[in-house]
Motif scaffolding. Structure first.
Motif, short mmCIF file in Angstrom:
data_model
loop_
_atom_site.label_atom_id
_atom_site.label_comp_id
_atom_site.label_asym_id
_atom_site.label_seq_id
_atom_site.Cartn_x
_atom_site.Cartn_y
_atom_site.Cartn_z
N TYR A 25 -3.74 -2.31 2.79
CA TYR A 25 -4.06 -1.08 3.39
C TYR A 25 -2.80 -0.74 4.26
O TYR A 25 -1.88 -1.30 4.69
CB TYR A 25 -5.28 -1.23 4.24
CG TYR A 25 -5.40 -2.12 5.03
CD1 TYR A 25 -4.78 -1.79 6.48
CD2 TYR A 25 -5.96 -3.18 5.17
CE1 TYR A 25 -4.96 -2.79 7.52
CE2 TYR A 25 -5.99 -4.07 5.96
CZ TYR A 25 -5.34 -3.91 7.38
OH TYR A 25 -5.50 -4.68 8.29
N GLU A 26 -3.03 0.46 4.49
CA GLU A 26 -1.58 1.43 5.45
C GLU A 26 -1.67 0.58 6.61
O GLU A 26 -2.43 0.52 7.49
CB GLU A 26 -2.14 2.65 5.67
CG GLU A 26 -1.15 3.58 6.18
CD GLU A 26 -1.41 4.96 6.67
OE1 GLU A 26 -0.63 5.57 7.12
OE2 GLU A 26 -2.56 5.50 6.09
N ARG A 43 -7.39 8.65 -5.24
CA ARG A 43 -7.04 7.27 -5.17
C ARG A 43 -7.98 6.81 -3.71
O ARG A 43 -8.66 7.47 -3.14
CB ARG A 43 -5.64 6.94 -4.78
CG ARG A 43 -5.17 7.78 -3.37
CD ARG A 43 -3.92 7.10 -2.91
NE ARG A 43 -3.03 7.85 -1.92
CZ ARG A 43 -3.29 7.74 -0.57
NH1 ARG A 43 -4.35 6.66 -0.09
NH2 ARG A 43 -2.79 8.38 0.40
N LEU A 44 -7.85 5.33 -3.54
CA LEU A 44 -8.55 4.96 -2.33
C LEU A 44 -7.56 4.67 -1.19
O LEU A 44 -6.31 4.66 -1.57
CB LEU A 44 -9.44 3.70 -2.79
CG LEU A 44 -10.50 3.55 -3.90
CD1 LEU A 44 -10.92 2.35 -4.26
CD2 LEU A 44 -11.25 4.80 -3.85
N ASN A 45 -8.10 3.85 -0.25
CA ASN A 45 -7.20 3.67 0.96
C ASN A 45 -6.97 2.22 1.05
O ASN A 45 -6.58 1.78 2.17
CB ASN A 45 -8.01 4.20 2.23
CG ASN A 45 -8.11 5.60 2.25
OD1 ASN A 45 -7.23 6.38 1.99
ND2 ASN A 45 -9.17 6.08 2.76
N PHE A 65 0.71 -1.12 0.03
CA PHE A 65 0.10 0.02 -0.08
C PHE A 65 0.69 1.22 0.08
O PHE A 65 0.41 2.21 -0.77
CB PHE A 65 -1.06 0.08 0.93
CG PHE A 65 -1.71 1.28 1.27
CD1 PHE A 65 -2.78 1.52 0.45
CD2 PHE A 65 -1.15 2.14 2.16
CE1 PHE A 65 -3.55 2.68 0.53
CE2 PHE A 65 -1.89 3.53 1.92
CZ PHE A 65 -3.17 3.79 1.15
N THR A 66 1.92 1.15 0.85
CA THR A 66 3.01 2.40 0.79
C THR A 66 3.34 2.78 -0.58
O THR A 66 3.40 3.85 -1.11
CB THR A 66 3.92 2.08 1.93
OG1 THR A 66 3.60 1.79 3.14
CG2 THR A 66 4.96 3.06 1.77
N ALA A 67 3.82 1.81 -1.49
CA ALA A 67 4.25 1.89 -2.70
C ALA A 67 3.15 2.60 -3.56
O ALA A 67 3.41 3.36 -4.42
CB ALA A 67 4.84 0.51 -3.24
N HIS A 68 2.09 2.07 -3.51
CA HIS A 68 0.72 2.79 -4.32
C HIS A 68 0.60 3.97 -3.97
O HIS A 68 0.51 4.90 -4.69
CB HIS A 68 -0.34 1.87 -3.92
CG HIS A 68 -1.75 2.48 -3.93
ND1 HIS A 68 -2.42 3.09 -2.73
CD2 HIS A 68 -2.75 2.30 -4.90
CE1 HIS A 68 -3.59 3.42 -2.96
NE2 HIS A 68 -3.70 3.13 -4.14
N ALA A 69 0.72 4.41 -2.58
CA ALA A 69 0.18 5.77 -2.28
C ALA A 69 1.23 6.68 -2.64
O ALA A 69 1.11 7.77 -2.99
CB ALA A 69 0.05 5.75 -0.72
N ARG A 70 2.52 6.20 -2.34
CA ARG A 70 3.61 7.01 -2.76
C ARG A 70 3.70 7.44 -4.12
O ARG A 70 3.78 8.88 -4.45
CB ARG A 70 4.98 6.56 -2.52
CG ARG A 70 6.24 7.25 -2.89
CD ARG A 70 7.49 6.43 -2.56
NE ARG A 70 7.44 5.88 -1.26
CZ ARG A 70 7.46 4.60 -1.17
NH1 ARG A 70 7.51 3.61 -2.06
NH2 ARG A 70 7.95 4.00 0.07
#
Length: 382
Positions: A328-329, A305-307, A289-294
């Motif tokens: 998820y985070e 984006r979603l969570n 998830f961290t890679a996605h959010a970054r």
């Protein structure tokens, strides 16, 4: 053979589950999740919508309590013998929970009973009736079978690969059917037909289709429309083979993609590839998830984006094909080889009205993530 795996595989699963029950000091586990029933003995039915329970004792014995309509379902789809199948009768005033309590006592399981609760196979009403029927505190048994199900056997991985082939076939059908003037119902029919013609099953939830502003939805909604000369269509679907899934997601562009769609696709592709790199045996799911959010946040798309960015795949039942855990985070759950996950990069920009979603399923191998789809996550302009 009335079920999908060899006897030795079901024997291995039963042995693992029995050891897990005994290791927790339990006499028995009350299984209400249809996925647990299917995994441990092949029992395949949507009869879980009514009251049914599969009992696993620390002695390794299985016993099913169900209704008459599912008697032959159990006989023809599972490893259970007739002596292991028990019927509660539909009659005014019946309490199947009390029948269950009596059966558990009859089987000699008189203490340390756990039950599954995190499942659509047990409504709140039925769960309360079970708690009230037993004269002891029932322990939580939700993680026992679900954890065993996450690490797939070689036979299960083959089912996922077949499901992925069916997902690809459905995308081929969608690409052939999607054009200006096309009816959404025809696109869905062609996609579902490709799965059925390939020997597949109904998926654990509806195929999702939405165009124009409904392309920003990631849930099914009833209603159909014809596509415009310039349009966007978001699809989320899964082939299902022997109940095993390999979901995919794609936003298709009818006409020419504009600059915003192209930018969102490039970012979604970058995020998808970053998530694949983050999938490593022994590493926490939160890293993915961290890679996605970054990637999304750096690109200025945090608002779109979603969570969460995916979840486990398995043999699942209605109402959803989601098989926990999710990305998820902060999720500390460690990933292992022979697990299967669906990665979805979902961008839905309500400010501009643009959608761009990419997603496919992957298998965890020693070196990381292996894509199960034959389709590259391209930008499709149709």
């Amino acid at each position: 053979m009335p079920y999908h795996f060899k006897d030795c595989e079901y024997e291995m699963r039963l042995k693992k589950a029995t050891a897990a029950v005994a290791a927790r000091g339990l006499d028995a586990l009350l299984m209400f999740a249809p996925e647990s029933h299917y995994w441990i003995c092949g029992y395949d039915t949507f009869g879980f919508a009514m009251f049914q329970c599969l009992i696993l004792g620390a002695d390794g014995k299985l016993n099913l309590l169900t209704r008459e309509p599912d008697l032959r379902q159990a006989q023809q789809t599972s490893t259970l013998s007739d002596e292991q199948i028990h019927i509660w009768k539909d009659v005014e005033g019946v309490s199947p929970a009390r029948n269950l309590c009596a059966l558990v006592s009859q089987l000699g399981y008189n203490r340390n009973i756990a039950m599954e609760t995190k499942t659509p196979g047990l409504t709140f009403f039925n769960g309360q009736s079970v708690v009230e029927a037993f004269d002891q505190t029932l322990m939580n048994g939700d993680s026992i079978i679900s954890q065993l199900r996450q690490d797939k056997s070689l036979g299960e991985l083959e089912m996922h690969r077949r499901a992925a082939t069916l997902s690809d076939d459905a995308l081929d059908a969608a690409l052939a059917a999607t054009r200006a003037g096309a009816f959404e119902g025809d696109i869905l029919a062609d996609m579902q037909g490709a799965v059925f013609r390939g020997g597949g099953d109904y998926a654990g939830n509806e195929f999702i289709i939405g165009s124009d502003q409904r392309a920003l939805l990631c849930r099914y909604a009833s209603g159909r429309r014809h596509l415009e000369k310039q349009d966007q269509v978001t699809l989320e679907w899964s082939g299902a083979y022997a109940r095993y899934h390999a979901a995919m997601m794609q936003t298709l562009i009818v006409g020419k993609a504009d600059q915003k769609h192209r930018y969102m696709h490039a970012v979604a592709l970058e995020a998808l590839e970053a998530c694949e790199v983050a999938i490593k045996p022994g590493q926490p799911m939160g890293d993915v998830f961290t890679a996605h959010a970054r990637v999304f946040d750096k690109a200025g798309l945090v608002h779109a984006r979603l969570n969460a960015c995916g979840y486990a795949m398995g043999a699942t039942y209605n109402p959803i094909w989601v098989d926990f855990p999710m990305f998820y985070e902060g999720n500390a759950t460690l990933m292992h080889e022979r697990q299967v996950f669906f990665l979805h990069m979902i961008l839905m920009d309500s400010n501009s009205g643009h959608a761009m979603c990419l997603g496919h399923s992957v298998e965890v191998i020693a070196s990381g993530a292996k894509r199960l789809s034959r389709h590259p996550p391209d930008l499709f302009e149709l």
